[in-house]
Design a protein around this motif. Structure first.
Motif, PDB file in Angstrom:
ATOM      1  N   ALA A  25       0.945  -1.218   0.124  1.00 22.78           N
ATOM      2  CA  ALA A  25       0.187   0.083  -0.109  1.00 22.78           C
ATOM      3  C   ALA A  25       0.961   1.347   0.101  1.00 22.78           C
ATOM      4  O   ALA A  25       0.506   2.262  -0.706  1.00 22.78           O
ATOM      5  CB  ALA A  25      -0.940   0.050   1.239  1.00 22.78           C
ATOM      6  N   SER A  26       1.988   1.052   0.573  1.00 27.71           N
ATOM      7  CA  SER A  26       2.749   2.315   0.795  1.00 27.71           C
ATOM      8  C   SER A  26       3.577   2.669  -0.511  1.00 27.71           C
ATOM      9  O   SER A  26       3.549   3.740  -1.014  1.00 27.71           O
ATOM     10  CB  SER A  26       3.795   2.272   1.961  1.00 27.71           C
ATOM     11  OG  SER A  26       4.797   3.047   2.030  1.00 27.71           O
ATOM     12  N   ILE A  27       4.079   1.530  -1.178  1.00 25.71           N
ATOM     13  CA  ILE A  27       4.824   1.799  -2.234  1.00 25.71           C
ATOM     14  C   ILE A  27       3.719   2.201  -3.500  1.00 25.71           C
ATOM     15  O   ILE A  27       4.290   3.340  -4.093  1.00 25.71           O
ATOM     16  CB  ILE A  27       5.382   0.506  -2.812  1.00 25.71           C
ATOM     17  CG1 ILE A  27       6.611   0.027  -1.828  1.00 25.71           C
ATOM     18  CG2 ILE A  27       5.760   0.331  -4.228  1.00 25.71           C
ATOM     19  CD1 ILE A  27       7.273  -1.307  -2.049  1.00 25.71           C
ATOM     20  N   VAL A  28       2.653   1.615  -3.726  1.00 26.44           N
ATOM     21  CA  VAL A  28       1.788   1.944  -4.676  1.00 26.44           C
ATOM     22  C   VAL A  28       1.369   3.217  -4.425  1.00 26.44           C
ATOM     23  O   VAL A  28       1.011   4.262  -5.462  1.00 26.44           O
ATOM     24  CB  VAL A  28       0.598   0.806  -4.900  1.00 26.44           C
ATOM     25  CG1 VAL A  28      -0.244   1.300  -5.971  1.00 26.44           C
ATOM     26  CG2 VAL A  28       1.157  -0.712  -5.175  1.00 26.44           C
ATOM     27  N   GLY A  29       0.983   3.510  -3.283  1.00 24.78           N
ATOM     28  CA  GLY A  29       0.590   4.916  -2.909  1.00 24.78           C
ATOM     29  C   GLY A  29       1.332   5.962  -3.030  1.00 24.78           C
ATOM     30  O   GLY A  29       1.114   7.074  -3.528  1.00 24.78           O
ATOM     31  N   SER A  30       2.686   5.895  -2.721  1.00 23.31           N
ATOM     32  CA  SER A  30       3.765   6.801  -3.051  1.00 23.31           C
ATOM     33  C   SER A  30       3.857   6.952  -4.599  1.00 23.31           C
ATOM     34  O   SER A  30       3.958   7.897  -5.259  1.00 23.31           O
ATOM     35  CB  SER A  30       5.055   6.491  -2.673  1.00 23.31           C
ATOM     36  OG  SER A  30       5.603   5.172  -3.216  1.00 23.31           O
ATOM     37  N   HIS A  31       3.652   5.913  -5.436  1.00 24.94           N
ATOM     38  CA  HIS A  31       3.923   6.015  -6.938  1.00 24.94           C
ATOM     39  C   HIS A  31       2.789   6.717  -7.424  1.00 24.94           C
ATOM     40  O   HIS A  31       2.854   7.630  -8.485  1.00 24.94           O
ATOM     41  CB  HIS A  31       3.792   4.635  -7.839  1.00 24.94           C
ATOM     42  CG  HIS A  31       5.059   4.000  -7.323  1.00 24.94           C
ATOM     43  ND1 HIS A  31       5.081   2.597  -7.800  1.00 24.94           N
ATOM     44  CD2 HIS A  31       6.300   4.329  -6.844  1.00 24.94           C
ATOM     45  CE1 HIS A  31       6.415   2.185  -7.325  1.00 24.94           C
ATOM     46  NE2 HIS A  31       7.065   3.037  -7.073  1.00 24.94           N
ATOM     47  N   LEU A  32       1.414   6.563  -6.858  1.00 21.37           N
ATOM     48  CA  LEU A  32       0.270   7.111  -7.165  1.00 21.37           C
ATOM     49  C   LEU A  32       0.414   8.691  -6.831  1.00 21.37           C
ATOM     50  O   LEU A  32      -0.337   9.457  -7.937  1.00 21.37           O
ATOM     51  CB  LEU A  32      -0.949   6.528  -6.536  1.00 21.37           C
ATOM     52  CG  LEU A  32      -2.322   6.806  -6.963  1.00 21.37           C
ATOM     53  CD1 LEU A  32      -2.399   6.491  -8.411  1.00 21.37           C
ATOM     54  CD2 LEU A  32      -3.452   5.930  -6.110  1.00 21.37           C
ATOM     55  N   LYS A  33       0.952   9.037  -6.047  1.00 20.69           N
ATOM     56  CA  LYS A  33       1.043  10.480  -5.512  1.00 20.69           C
ATOM     57  C   LYS A  33       1.564  10.879  -6.501  1.00 20.69           C
ATOM     58  O   LYS A  33       1.502  12.370  -6.880  1.00 20.69           O
ATOM     59  CB  LYS A  33       1.440  10.696  -4.091  1.00 20.69           C
ATOM     60  CG  LYS A  33       0.235  10.365  -2.957  1.00 20.69           C
ATOM     61  CD  LYS A  33       1.090  10.605  -1.574  1.00 20.69           C
ATOM     62  CE  LYS A  33       0.157  10.081  -0.478  1.00 20.69           C
ATOM     63  NZ  LYS A  33       0.796  10.164   1.016  1.00 20.69           N
TER      64      LYS A  33
END
Length: 333
Positions: free
Chosen positions: A282-290
């Motif tokens: 969730a953290s990795i995908v969330g950072s990419h998404l941001k």
């Protein structure tokens, strides 16, 4: 383009084999290298290899043209000698280039080898009743040394050019194979995303087609439009997976998070966190998404203000790939 690149890959393999097994004359390999450059639209190398195949162009004054001089450097044909016109005690260096084609140099080597075969010393039988020793006929050692120098000089030049040609084909072969692997990976990812988008957001497929059409343009405004479309696709996916709400979400620590119409990135991050069993994922995908969301929003806001956001073709392609990768991660949940 794919059939051309497939042909180029096979041709590069064939040329490497020709080099490594010495199967055909180098001049024939040059022509095959020229076709390889044409297949992959490597126009700089086409100009270089045309000089190698057809001879180096000269100006009316007898000097190499700028294109030919550049090609000579790429082939390893340029070298330095003492300036014959220098009057200084320590001679200055000047750069020159040998310009004989591979065909001419190979012909020189073959002719010299033929001469060498008949330049041996004949067997001589001497007998005399004289008290003086008979004179021994001169040998052909001087001629053989001269022939050997021709062979050595031309062979050395040929090998210099061959090494550059081989490196070029080797690099092209590697790039083609790597591109093919990368394309296969991305194609699988794209097919997976497209398949899942049909179920939750079928309009997004048509928008991706519009993105590809914009990328074919030479106009940077069309590239910017491709980026705008990526933003709309992500927003539509967010609307399908996590509907907007006027209510605020309270995060750990008491911070309030908006999840309204325009906060599509926030909504997708909330969707990821609600579906993922891995905090790290969730953290990795969330950072990419941001990251991609901020860039797409920046281009979008610039357009709303009537200003032109500079978007290069490379950048547009990068964000399209990012969009597919991020959506693939989200839709895998």
């Amino acid at each position: 383009m794919k059939p051309r690149y497939e042909e180029a890959t096979l041709l590069s393999e064939e040329i490497l084999k020709n080099f490594e097994l010495t199967e055909i004359p180098t001049q024939n390999i040059v022509l095959k290298c020229l076709r390889l450059a044409r297949l992959i639209n490597d126009f700089d190398s086409v100009e270089w290899l045309k000089n190698e195949a057809n001879g180096y162009e000269t100006s009316e004054q007898g000097f190499l043209t700028a294109t030919a001089w550049k090609a000579a450097a790429k082939s390893g044909r340029r070298y330095f000698i003492d300036d014959p016109n220098s009057k200084k005690d320590k001679k200055e260096k000047v750069e020159r280039a040998f310009t004989d084609t591979i065909a001419v140099m190979e012909a020189n080597v073959n002719a010299a080898k033929a001469r060498m075969e008949v330049a041996y010393d004949r067997n001589v039988s001497l007998s005399s009743h004289s008290t003086f020793a008979p004179s021994i006929p001169p040998t052909n050692a001087s001629e053989r040394n001269s022939i050997f120098k021709i062979i050595q000089d031309n062979t050395g030049k040929i090998e210099k050019v061959k090494s550059r040609l081989y490196q070029y084909v080797f690099d092209v072969n590697y790039e083609l194979k790597f591109a093919d692997i990368t394309e296969d990976i991305f194609t699988r990812k794209r097919n997976t995303v497209d398949s899942k988008l049909k179920d939750i957001c079928p309009e997004a497929i048509q928008k991706f087609i519009s993105v590809y059409e914009n990328l074919k343009s030479d106009n940077d405004e069309d590239w910017a439009n491709a980026v705008h479309t990526c933003r709309r696709i992500i927003k539509e996916v967010a609307d399908s997976l996590y509907s907007p709400s006027e209510n605020l979400i309270e995060l750990p620590g008491g911070k309030k998070l908006k999840i309204g119409e325009d906060q599509y990135i926030n909504r997708l991050i909330q969707y990821i966190e609600s579906k993922s069993t891995s905090d790290k994922f969730a953290s990795i995908v969330g950072s990419h998404l941001k990251f991609i969301g901020e860039r797409l929003d920046g281009v979008h806001e610039a357009a709303n203000k009537g200003t032109h956001a500079e978007v290069t073709l490379e950048e547009a392609e990068r964000y399209i790939i990012y969009t597919y990768l991020v959506l693939g991660d989200i839709l895998s949940l």
